[in-house]
Design an enzyme around this catalytic site. Structure first.
Site, PDB file in Angstrom:
ATOM      1  N   ARG A 153       0.845  -1.201   0.000  1.00  0.00           N
ATOM      2  CA  ARG A 153       0.000   0.000   0.000  1.00  0.00           C
ATOM      3  C   ARG A 153       0.881   1.252   0.000  1.00  0.00           C
ATOM      4  O   ARG A 153       2.087   1.157   0.139  1.00  0.00           O
ATOM      5  CB  ARG A 153      -0.940   0.004   1.221  1.00  0.00           C
ATOM      6  CG  ARG A 153      -0.195  -0.376   2.476  1.00  0.00           C
ATOM      7  CD  ARG A 153      -0.556   0.344   3.700  1.00  0.00           C
ATOM      8  NE  ARG A 153      -0.498   1.771   3.586  1.00  0.00           N
ATOM      9  CZ  ARG A 153       0.626   2.490   3.703  1.00  0.00           C
ATOM     10  NH1 ARG A 153       1.797   1.920   3.920  1.00  0.00           N
ATOM     11  NH2 ARG A 153       0.602   3.809   3.602  1.00  0.00           N
TER      12      ARG A 153
ATOM     13  N   ALA B  33       0.866   5.165  -2.195  1.00  0.00           N
ATOM     14  CA  ALA B  33       0.791   5.448  -3.633  1.00  0.00           C
ATOM     15  C   ALA B  33       2.049   5.044  -4.429  1.00  0.00           C
ATOM     16  O   ALA B  33       1.952   4.273  -5.393  1.00  0.00           O
ATOM     17  CB  ALA B  33       0.448   6.924  -3.829  1.00  0.00           C
TER      18      ALA B  33
ATOM     19  N   ARG C  39      -7.022  -0.450  -7.119  1.00  0.00           N
ATOM     20  CA  ARG C  39      -7.338   0.712  -6.265  1.00  0.00           C
ATOM     21  C   ARG C  39      -7.490   1.946  -7.166  1.00  0.00           C
ATOM     22  O   ARG C  39      -6.632   2.192  -8.015  1.00  0.00           O
ATOM     23  CB  ARG C  39      -6.243   0.939  -5.211  1.00  0.00           C
ATOM     24  CG  ARG C  39      -6.103  -0.247  -4.247  1.00  0.00           C
ATOM     25  CD  ARG C  39      -5.309   0.107  -3.027  1.00  0.00           C
ATOM     26  NE  ARG C  39      -6.087   0.891  -2.073  1.00  0.00           N
ATOM     27  CZ  ARG C  39      -5.553   1.493  -1.017  1.00  0.00           C
ATOM     28  NH1 ARG C  39      -4.255   1.438  -0.799  1.00  0.00           N
ATOM     29  NH2 ARG C  39      -6.320   2.178  -0.172  1.00  0.00           N
TER      30      ARG C  39
ATOM     31  N   ASP D 292      -2.011  10.918  -2.531  1.00  0.00           N
ATOM     32  CA  ASP D 292      -2.329   9.838  -3.474  1.00  0.00           C
ATOM     33  C   ASP D 292      -2.558  10.366  -4.883  1.00  0.00           C
ATOM     34  O   ASP D 292      -2.372   9.657  -5.859  1.00  0.00           O
ATOM     35  CB  ASP D 292      -3.553   9.050  -3.007  1.00  0.00           C
ATOM     36  CG  ASP D 292      -3.142   8.076  -1.925  1.00  0.00           C
ATOM     37  OD1 ASP D 292      -3.032   8.512  -0.766  1.00  0.00           O
ATOM     38  OD2 ASP D 292      -2.867   6.909  -2.251  1.00  0.00           O
TER      39      ASP D 292
ATOM     40  N   ASN E 117      -5.688  12.399  -0.222  1.00  0.00           N
ATOM     41  CA  ASN E 117      -4.831  11.604   0.665  1.00  0.00           C
ATOM     42  C   ASN E 117      -5.755  10.882   1.651  1.00  0.00           C
ATOM     43  O   ASN E 117      -6.981  11.039   1.599  1.00  0.00           O
ATOM     44  CB  ASN E 117      -3.821  12.510   1.389  1.00  0.00           C
ATOM     45  CG  ASN E 117      -2.734  11.712   2.100  1.00  0.00           C
ATOM     46  OD1 ASN E 117      -2.121  10.824   1.511  1.00  0.00           O
ATOM     47  ND2 ASN E 117      -2.499  12.002   3.368  1.00  0.00           N
ATOM     48  N   LYS E 118      -5.159  10.091   2.533  1.00  0.00           N
ATOM     49  CA  LYS E 118      -5.935   9.276   3.474  1.00  0.00           C
ATOM     50  C   LYS E 118      -7.038  10.074   4.154  1.00  0.00           C
ATOM     51  O   LYS E 118      -6.840  11.215   4.562  1.00  0.00           O
ATOM     52  CB  LYS E 118      -4.954   8.693   4.519  1.00  0.00           C
ATOM     53  CG  LYS E 118      -5.567   7.804   5.581  1.00  0.00           C
ATOM     54  CD  LYS E 118      -6.380   6.663   5.024  1.00  0.00           C
ATOM     55  CE  LYS E 118      -5.602   5.768   4.082  1.00  0.00           C
ATOM     56  NZ  LYS E 118      -6.468   4.853   3.299  1.00  0.00           N
TER      57      LYS E 118
HETATM   58  O1  MRU Z   1      -4.788   3.304   1.924  1.00  0.00           O
HETATM   59  P1  MRU Z   1      -3.315   3.527   1.931  1.00  0.00           P
HETATM   60  O2  MRU Z   1      -2.643   2.995   3.136  1.00  0.00           O
HETATM   61  O3  MRU Z   1      -2.655   3.059   0.648  1.00  0.00           O
HETATM   62  O4  MRU Z   1      -3.170   5.117   1.971  1.00  0.00           O
HETATM   63  C1  MRU Z   1      -1.896   5.680   1.877  1.00  0.00           C
HETATM   64  C2  MRU Z   1      -1.880   7.150   2.006  1.00  0.00           C
HETATM   65  O5  MRU Z   1      -2.897   7.790   2.138  1.00  0.00           O
HETATM   66  C3  MRU Z   1      -0.546   7.834   1.894  1.00  0.00           C
HETATM   67  O6  MRU Z   1      -0.537   9.014   2.615  1.00  0.00           O
HETATM   68  C4  MRU Z   1      -0.251   8.157   0.423  1.00  0.00           C
HETATM   69  O7  MRU Z   1      -0.406   7.016  -0.377  1.00  0.00           O
HETATM   70  C5  MRU Z   1       1.111   8.691   0.237  1.00  0.00           C
HETATM   71  S1  MRU Z   1       2.362   7.470   0.447  1.00  0.00           S
HETATM   72  C6  MRU Z   1       3.847   8.199   0.181  1.00  0.00           C
END
Ligand code: MRU
Length: 324
Positions: A44, A46, A78, A218, A228-229
């Site tokens: 997981r 990005a 995803r 993301d 982002n998350k």
């Molecule tokens: O659902 P996830 O764990 O893949 O979400 C990840 C994030 O939201 C990160 O902040 C994002 O991918 C940046 S990673 C450098």
């Protein structure tokens, strides 16, 4: 700290669902296993899913699989992180579709991400004042990239420069990427941290205990809106209210020039069960319903700076992004 790597014509990866209690390494020659690992968040973050999908296509060629089918399956894993589509498109635009060419390109994608992470870290750390307490959300660390991290990379660098007193790690419900993964990485790096519940951030800011917020991304739209998350948007609005710098650290592979604003970013909605349970144990009454958006969109107006490998972008992002 690499989340995925190529070894003896196998793709190896850390199953991040098992961290921090178990460090389980899987190896596979089946691209479908990689696709499933991305879907289920064993792999997981990005940039890491971009790298993994590039190697997955390499596996498809190694195994004489139907490449178009592999592309279709990987693209459906995803929807939000643009790095996945960016990496697949980059692989598929190679003039020669053979194993050697694909392996070389996947390795290039991985190596370039390492370089971008280091550049982002140096630039991002320059924005961090001495004696800072940095708040971060989710995991934008080594596990989410080629091994160093974007937001966590900035934190690592600022820590090395003696600027960081402590990191506040949002636990990041429902899947706890902060409490499980960022905490694990900071512990390995011996950087002092404390975990806070996601709903503590506002009060910590009100108490004056947050110097800056640093998060990953993301997908970044052409106007600087950032997906982002889930929970990132509220952090940005709180930071804005309390006059705290809100910094996004992301490589240019996370920029989507094809979309004008965050409204066009597809936001992943995941299973209700992830919210209705905690650590695998059911917490809500049987029959309870849940909403589970995995990401949100932070409007550009709440962002102080976007740090990418080519520079520090400040508002108005539309102008700054257009010259990249
Ligand atoms: O659902 P996830 O764990 O893949 O979400 C990840 C994030 O939201 C990160 O902040 C994002 O991918 C940046 S990673 C450098």
């Amino acid at each position: 700290m690499k989340p995925v790597w190529w070894e003896d014509n196998y793709l190896c990866f850390i199953d991040q669902r098992r961290l921090p209690l178990n460090l389980v390494i899987e190896k596979t020659r089946d691209y479908r296993v990689v696709a499933e690992a991305i879907k289920e968040l064993a792999i997981r973050g990005a940039p890491a899913i971009g790298i993994a999908s590039a190697y997955a296509l390499t596996l498809a060629l190694l195994q004489n699989e139907d490449l178009d089918e592999a592309v279709k399956i990987l693209r459906s894993t995803r929807p939000t992180a643009v790095n996945l589509f960016w990496a697949i498109d980059r692989m598929m635009s190679l003039p020669v579709k053979d194993f050697e060419a694909f392996l070389e390109e996947a390795r290039n994608i991985e190596r370039e991400d390492e370089e971008m992470n280091l550049d982002i870290a140096i630039l991002g750390a320059s924005l961090i004042p001495y004696n800072s307490v940095i708040l971060t959300h989710c995991n934008a660390g080594g596990l989410a990239t080629s091994g160093y991290g974007t937001a966590v990379g900035v934190i690592r660098k600022a820590w090395e420069e003696g600027k960081v007193i402590e990191v506040l790690v949002d636990e990041t419900r429902p899947l706890l990427q902060g409490a499980r993964l960022t905490a694990w990485e900071l512990q390995e790096a011996v950087i002092p941290y404390r975990i806070i519940t996601d709903n503590s951030a506002g009060f910590m800011m009100e108490l004056g205990r947050v110097s800056a917020v640093v998060v990953g991304a993301d997908r970044i739209a052409s106007n600087g809106d950032v997906a982002n998350k889930i929970g990132t948007c509220s952090l940005a609005m709180l930071s804005n209210r309390f006059d705290i710098p809100f910094i996004v650290a992301a490589p240019t592979s996370s920029f989507d020039w094809s979309i004008k604003s965050g409204k066009d970013i597809p936001i992943e909605e995941r299973k209700e069960e992830e919210v209705l349970s905690f650590g695998g144990a059911r917490i809500a009454p049987l029959g309870a319903k849940a909403v589970n958006f995995a990401f949100d969109v932070t409007p550009a107006e709440f962002i102080t700076a976007i740090v990418c490998e080519v520079g520090i972008l400040k508002p108005p992002f539309f102008t700054e992004l257009s010259i990249l």
